[in-house]
Write a protein that holds these residues in place. Structure first.
Motif, mmCIF file in Angstrom:
data_model
loop_
_atom_site.group_PDB
_atom_site.id
_atom_site.type_symbol
_atom_site.label_atom_id
_atom_site.label_comp_id
_atom_site.label_asym_id
_atom_site.label_seq_id
_atom_site.Cartn_x
_atom_site.Cartn_y
_atom_site.Cartn_z
ATOM 1 N N ILE A 29 0.852 -1.187 0.000
ATOM 2 C CA ILE A 29 0.000 0.000 0.000
ATOM 3 C C ILE A 29 0.890 1.240 0.000
ATOM 4 O O ILE A 29 1.771 1.376 0.851
ATOM 5 C CB ILE A 29 -0.931 0.048 1.226
ATOM 6 N N SER A 30 0.668 2.123 -0.965
ATOM 7 C CA SER A 30 1.336 3.419 -1.011
ATOM 8 C C SER A 30 0.309 4.486 -0.657
ATOM 9 O O SER A 30 -0.893 4.315 -0.883
ATOM 10 C CB SER A 30 1.896 3.685 -2.410
ATOM 11 N N TYR A 31 0.792 5.588 -0.116
ATOM 12 C CA TYR A 31 -0.106 6.652 0.344
ATOM 13 C C TYR A 31 0.236 7.967 -0.340
ATOM 14 O O TYR A 31 1.404 8.274 -0.583
ATOM 15 C CB TYR A 31 0.013 6.829 1.861
ATOM 16 N N ALA A 32 -0.812 8.733 -0.636
ATOM 17 C CA ALA A 32 -0.658 10.096 -1.140
ATOM 18 C C ALA A 32 -1.504 10.985 -0.234
ATOM 19 O O ALA A 32 -2.739 10.877 -0.231
ATOM 20 C CB ALA A 32 -1.123 10.196 -2.590
ATOM 21 N N LEU A 48 -2.204 14.265 -6.654
ATOM 22 C CA LEU A 48 -1.075 13.985 -5.769
ATOM 23 C C LEU A 48 -0.619 12.527 -5.849
ATOM 24 O O LEU A 48 0.527 12.220 -5.541
ATOM 25 C CB LEU A 48 -1.438 14.351 -4.325
ATOM 26 N N ALA A 49 -1.510 11.642 -6.284
ATOM 27 C CA ALA A 49 -1.179 10.216 -6.401
ATOM 28 C C ALA A 49 -0.692 9.843 -7.799
ATOM 29 O O ALA A 49 -0.455 8.666 -8.075
ATOM 30 C CB ALA A 49 -2.408 9.377 -6.038
ATOM 31 N N ARG A 50 -0.504 10.819 -8.651
ATOM 32 C CA ARG A 50 -0.228 10.545 -10.069
ATOM 33 C C ARG A 50 1.030 9.702 -10.295
ATOM 34 O O ARG A 50 1.081 8.900 -11.223
ATOM 35 C CB ARG A 50 -0.156 11.847 -10.860
ATOM 36 N N GLU A 138 -4.004 16.403 -14.370
ATOM 37 C CA GLU A 138 -2.840 17.280 -14.228
ATOM 38 C C GLU A 138 -3.108 18.649 -14.855
ATOM 39 O O GLU A 138 -2.701 19.676 -14.298
ATOM 40 C CB GLU A 138 -1.611 16.632 -14.860
ATOM 41 N N ALA A 139 -3.790 18.666 -15.988
ATOM 42 C CA ALA A 139 -4.127 19.947 -16.637
ATOM 43 C C ALA A 139 -5.078 20.759 -15.762
ATOM 44 O O ALA A 139 -4.930 21.982 -15.644
ATOM 45 C CB ALA A 139 -4.724 19.694 -18.017
#
Length: 197
Positions: A29-32, A48-50, A138-139
């Motif tokens: 599990i990764s967190y943003a 932020l999770a991009r 992102e745009a």
């Protein structure tokens, strides 16, 4: 078969990380963390999770409760899918999917009409389509347009670049919990399903 997960967090990141750490799972599990959780919508959390999202994706809002068969069907499906429920009244405050010629052409809380059905934020995206959505997010972020739903960015792609198909819930539990009334209704439904097993 899911090996990795990404969780975006707001005010309760410590509680969520502690809970996940206590689970018996071998998932990575990764967190943003979104420090602006009270000033932005979840489009900014996705932004932020991009850097953590470069694969086929199962995307679920954090306040969504689904029965296992919904997750199984999303994971086992092909193409890009969104959960929908035909035959029930359109919700006032929740997402609706606008469907034409068997494809979803838009998702939002402000969509009403004969071609709209109730929809829940439970999605399956193939990598290339998800990357296109993230580029559009992102745009939006670059233009400081971060107080809208991420579906606003997705809707710009549905007409020509991403094909999103409806996945029928057919009465299965897949509901958001936005307030105490939702919690009570979903809890009762969950206990009924648990009792039927």
């Amino acid at each position: 078969g899911i090996r990795e997960g990404v969780m975006t967090t707001g005010p309760f990141q410590g509680i969520l990380k502690g809970y996940i750490a206590g689970l018996a799972t071998d998932m990575k599990i990764s967190y943003a963390h979104n420090p602006l959780y009270d000033k932005t919508n979840y489009i900014y959390s996705m932004y932020l999770a991009r850097e953590l999202t470069d694969d086929d994706m199962l995307l679920l809002h954090g306040d969504l409760v689904c029965e296992q068969s919904v997750i199984d069907e999303l994971c086992g499906g092909t193409g890009n899918l969104a959960a929908v429920e035909r035959g029930i009244p359109l919700p006032d405050k929740d997402f609706k999917a606008q469907i034409q010629e068997g494809k979803i052409i838009g998702i939002g809380i402000d969509r009403f009409g004969d071609d709209c059905v109730a929809s829940q934020p439970a999605y399956r995206f193939e990598r290339d389509a998800f990357c296109l959505w993230m580029e559009r997010i992102e745009a939006f972020a670059a233009a400081d347009n971060v107080n809208v739903y991420a579906e606003n960015a997705l809707n710009q792609l549905l007409a020509s670049e991403i094909t999103l198909l409806p996945m029928e819930l057919s009465g299965r539990l897949c509901s958001e919990i936005d307030n105490p009334e939702d919690r009570d209704a979903v809890s009762a439904r969950f206990m009924q399903i648990k009792g039927d097993l």
